[in-house]
Write an enzyme that holds these catalytic residues in place. Structure first.
Site, PDB file in Angstrom:
ATOM      1  N   ASP A   1       0.951  -1.116   0.028  1.00 29.22           N
ATOM      2  CA  ASP A   1      -0.057   0.160  -0.029  1.00 29.22           C
ATOM      3  C   ASP A   1       0.910   1.542   0.408  1.00 29.22           C
ATOM      4  O   ASP A   1       0.501   2.361   0.668  1.00 29.22           O
ATOM      5  CB  ASP A   1      -1.009   0.097   0.842  1.00 29.22           C
ATOM      6  CG  ASP A   1      -1.956  -1.000   0.879  1.00 29.22           C
ATOM      7  OD1 ASP A   1      -2.551  -1.921   0.340  1.00 29.22           O
ATOM      8  OD2 ASP A   1      -1.966  -1.758   2.386  1.00 29.22           O
TER       9      ASP A   1
ATOM     10  N   GLY B   1      -4.602  -5.884  -6.391  1.00 31.64           N
ATOM     11  CA  GLY B   1      -5.051  -4.936  -6.421  1.00 31.64           C
ATOM     12  C   GLY B   1      -4.730  -3.191  -6.746  1.00 31.64           C
ATOM     13  O   GLY B   1      -4.842  -2.465  -5.820  1.00 31.64           O
ATOM     14  N   HIS B   2      -4.918  -2.693  -8.192  1.00 36.16           N
ATOM     15  CA  HIS B   2      -4.193  -1.662  -8.358  1.00 36.16           C
ATOM     16  C   HIS B   2      -5.648  -0.928  -8.742  1.00 36.16           C
ATOM     17  O   HIS B   2      -6.604  -1.621  -9.810  1.00 36.16           O
ATOM     18  CB  HIS B   2      -2.771  -1.351  -9.646  1.00 36.16           C
ATOM     19  CG  HIS B   2      -1.665  -2.136  -9.563  1.00 36.16           C
ATOM     20  ND1 HIS B   2      -1.631  -1.265  -7.861  1.00 36.16           N
ATOM     21  CD2 HIS B   2      -0.783  -2.715 -10.068  1.00 36.16           C
ATOM     22  CE1 HIS B   2      -0.181  -1.326  -8.133  1.00 36.16           C
ATOM     23  NE2 HIS B   2      -0.153  -2.771  -9.336  1.00 36.16           N
TER      24      HIS B   2
ATOM     25  N   LYS C   1       2.061   2.116  -5.127  1.00 36.16           N
ATOM     26  CA  LYS C   1       2.259   1.687  -6.204  1.00 36.16           C
ATOM     27  C   LYS C   1       1.392   1.902  -7.611  1.00 36.16           C
ATOM     28  O   LYS C   1       2.493   1.886  -8.723  1.00 36.16           O
ATOM     29  CB  LYS C   1       2.929  -0.396  -5.871  1.00 36.16           C
ATOM     30  CG  LYS C   1       3.879  -0.454  -5.005  1.00 36.16           C
ATOM     31  CD  LYS C   1       4.048  -1.858  -5.291  1.00 36.16           C
ATOM     32  CE  LYS C   1       2.975  -2.853  -4.452  1.00 36.16           C
ATOM     33  NZ  LYS C   1       2.188  -2.483  -3.025  1.00 36.16           N
TER      34      LYS C   1
ATOM     35  N   GLN D   1       2.578  -6.545  -3.594  1.00 36.10           N
ATOM     36  CA  GLN D   1       2.923  -6.561  -1.533  1.00 36.10           C
ATOM     37  C   GLN D   1       3.889  -5.417  -2.057  1.00 36.10           C
ATOM     38  O   GLN D   1       4.118  -4.574  -2.128  1.00 36.10           O
ATOM     39  CB  GLN D   1       2.816  -7.809  -1.248  1.00 36.10           C
ATOM     40  CG  GLN D   1       1.413  -8.562  -1.716  1.00 36.10           C
ATOM     41  CD  GLN D   1       1.920  -9.724  -2.942  1.00 36.10           C
ATOM     42  OE1 GLN D   1       2.381  -9.595  -3.526  1.00 36.10           O
ATOM     43  NE2 GLN D   1       0.043  -9.317  -3.114  1.00 36.10           N
TER      44      GLN D   1
HETATM   45  P1  GDP Z   1      -0.356   0.418  -4.019  1.00 33.20           P
HETATM   46  O1  GDP Z   1      -1.547  -1.016  -3.697  1.00 33.20           O
HETATM   47  O2  GDP Z   1       1.323   0.296  -3.762  1.00 33.20           O
HETATM   48  O3  GDP Z   1      -1.003   0.648  -4.932  1.00 33.20           O
HETATM   49  O4  GDP Z   1      -1.131   1.376  -2.712  1.00 33.20           O
HETATM   50  P2  GDP Z   1      -3.056   1.658  -2.224  1.00 33.20           P
HETATM   51  O5  GDP Z   1      -3.445   0.567  -2.852  1.00 33.20           O
HETATM   52  O6  GDP Z   1      -3.021   1.767  -0.869  1.00 33.20           O
HETATM   53  O7  GDP Z   1      -2.985   2.897  -3.251  1.00 33.20           O
HETATM   54  C1  GDP Z   1      -3.048   4.061  -2.513  1.00 33.20           C
HETATM   55  C2  GDP Z   1      -3.780   5.471  -2.710  1.00 33.20           C
HETATM   56  O8  GDP Z   1      -3.003   6.685  -2.071  1.00 33.20           O
HETATM   57  C3  GDP Z   1      -4.707   5.077  -3.854  1.00 33.20           C
HETATM   58  O9  GDP Z   1      -5.711   6.143  -3.920  1.00 33.20           O
HETATM   59  C4  GDP Z   1      -3.621   6.190  -5.324  1.00 33.20           C
HETATM   60  O10 GDP Z   1      -4.609   7.334  -5.416  1.00 33.20           O
HETATM   61  C5  GDP Z   1      -3.500   7.708  -3.622  1.00 33.20           C
HETATM   62  N1  GDP Z   1      -1.796   8.022  -3.788  1.00 33.20           N
HETATM   63  C6  GDP Z   1      -0.914   7.634  -4.060  1.00 33.20           C
HETATM   64  N2  GDP Z   1      -0.061   8.076  -4.418  1.00 33.20           N
HETATM   65  C7  GDP Z   1      -0.586   9.558  -3.587  1.00 33.20           C
HETATM   66  C8  GDP Z   1       0.049  10.558  -3.016  1.00 33.20           C
HETATM   67  O11 GDP Z   1       1.064  10.910  -2.834  1.00 33.20           O
HETATM   68  N3  GDP Z   1      -0.740  11.745  -2.234  1.00 33.20           N
HETATM   69  C9  GDP Z   1      -1.997  11.312  -1.807  1.00 33.20           C
HETATM   70  N4  GDP Z   1      -2.873  12.074  -1.108  1.00 33.20           N
HETATM   71  N5  GDP Z   1      -2.446  10.020  -2.632  1.00 33.20           N
HETATM   72  C10 GDP Z   1      -1.779   8.603  -2.951  1.00 33.20           C
END
Ligand code: GDP
Length: 424
Positions: A13, A40-41, A16, A223
């Protein structure tokens, strides 16, 4: 052309999806190298919200060939469903390439995961119950069925028969469930095989050829490093290896092909579910990070545990992955704190550690050693260059680089693509 590995450096999370989307622009092939349909993207395409769990997000770019490499476990039903969803947004999906060496998630994997997790009760790992762990277990036990087996009915039947004998005995005698019907599985999977066939190829040869032809290859981990089966906080880990080394084993290319290893790192830390987490903040600050960062699971809606940035964890991730640069996400979430804390080491039983303690029991008892650093009060999501950021924010980024010894190449201040600030 050299390959680039992109992976999470914490407990997943890290954002990515956003980082991979930003980096994918300059790539020709994007490769998923481990995990299953548990990644999950969330991406927005043609105004529709798409949740990609297995297919590399590169599928949304017409110039990218998305590849699912050997180390991924594939539920064919899920893959075809996901492909169908993507196709319905008007995206051409025929470019997808799937390795014939991928192990299949079978109906008994799902069934067994459900009953064993229930059996473990309080000690259950809280897995996604998609059969991913059991499929990896069978792979190691040499009783797995692979994508290529789908194209030889005799072999498929034979292998399935042998495995089902044991699986059905466990299901019926140990868990009091009904046995699974071999013929029904064969019928269903062989039908799916016909639909999968056009995507199946020798992905290692494909990638090797692409690199020789000067094309850019990105290997995308799911992950995060601390969830790695070998390098993470076992047993609170995933059933595969997100670390950089595994990208090579899975894709079937050599280490000399890789020039960049990009670590995606969130400006603070979160963790889902049980397991040690030294910088967890159970007070108002942790709560604030969770709310501002919207730290709730995409699939489950479960609240993520939140805490301060941990330089020990990142130093460890830099070491085990050989990180060459950092992509720092969610810096905007830290706006409004007058002072911030960064964990620079741990104290355990009077001893100080700057590196991850060598024994898990020590890590479980680790108390964070914090240094204070000036924060910033203004919102920063409008910043478009690194220089636009307030002094506190720039100082925070520079301090992370110093503590870890790896340069930050991009700072992200919001979910949108233009909210990515390249440095240098
Ligand atoms: P992943 O599985 O690593 O992609 O992580 P998540 O599912 O937690 O996704 C990250 C969430 O944070 C998504 O809703 C993105 O749109 C959001 N996000 C990504 N980068 C940023 C950022 O720099 N700032 C903010 N506020 N949100 C972000």
């Amino acid at each position: 052309m050299p390959a680039t590995i992109v992976l999470g450096t914490q407990w997943g999370d890290e954002g990515k999806g956003k980082a991979v989307d930003y980096l994918a622009d300059g790539m020709d092939l994007v490769v998923r190298y481990q995990g299953g349909n548990n990644a999950g993207h969330t991406v927005v395409a043609e105004g529709r919200l798409l949740k990609l769990q297995l297919i590399p997000s590169g599928i949304l770019y017409p110039h990218i060939t998305p590849v699912i490499a050997d180390g991924v476990v594939v539920d064919p039903r899920h893959l075809l469903k996901e492909l169908d969803e993507v196709r319905r947004t008007g995206v051409e999906v025929s470019r997808l390439r799937l390795s014939g060496n991928c192990h299949l998630i079978m109906p008994y994997h799902l069934e067994l995961e459900k009953v064993t997790q229930r059996f473990l009760g309080r000690n259950a790992l809280g897995t996604t119950k998609r059969g991913i762990g059991p499929a990896y277990a069978d792979k190691a036990a040499r009783i797995g069925l692979r994508v290529q087996d789908l194209f030889d009915e005799r072999i498929f039947r034979e292998k399935l028969e042998i495995v089902l004998r044991e699986k059905n005995a466990i299901l019926t005698k140990l868990y009091g469930r009904l046995p699974l019907e071999g013929d029904a599985i064969v019928e269903e999977y062989l039908e799916l095989a016909g639909e999968l066939r056009p995507y199946v190829t020798d992905t290692s040869a494909l990638l090797h050829g692409a690199l020789r032809a000067g094309r850019h290859v990105m290997l995308e981990g799911a992950q995060g490093t601390m969830l790695d089966l070998d390098k993470g906080t076992y047993p609170f880990v995933t059933s595969s290896n997100p670390v950089a080394g595994y990208a090579l084993a899975s894709a079937g290319i050599g280490p000399k092909e890789v020039e960049r290893v990009v670590g995606i790192v969130k400006a603070y830390v979160t963790r889902v579910g049980a397991g040690p987490f030294p910088t967890e903040d159970l007070g108002e600050d942790g709560e604030r990070l969770g709310v501002r960062g919207q730290e709730f699971g995409t699939v489950t809606g479960r609240k993520r545990r939140c805490g301060w940035f941990d330089a020990v964890v990142l130093r460890y991730a830099a070491r085990v992955n050989g990180l060459t640069e950092l992509f720092l996400t969610k810096l905007d979430v830290l706006s409004g704190f007058e002072r911030l804390r960064i964990c620079t080491g741990y104290r355990v039983d009077g001893q100080t550690f700057e590196d991850l303690p060598p024994h898990q029991s020590l890590f479980h008892r680790a108390e964070p050693v914090y240094e204070g650093i000036d924060g910033w009060l203004e919102e920063i999501d409008d910043a478009r260059t690194f220089e636009d950021l307030p002094k506190g924010a720039r100082g925070y980024v520079r301090r992370i680089e110093e503590l870890v010894g790896v340069p930050v190449s991009v700072v992200s201040v919001g979910p949108a693509r233009e909210q990515s600030l390249p440095i240098g």
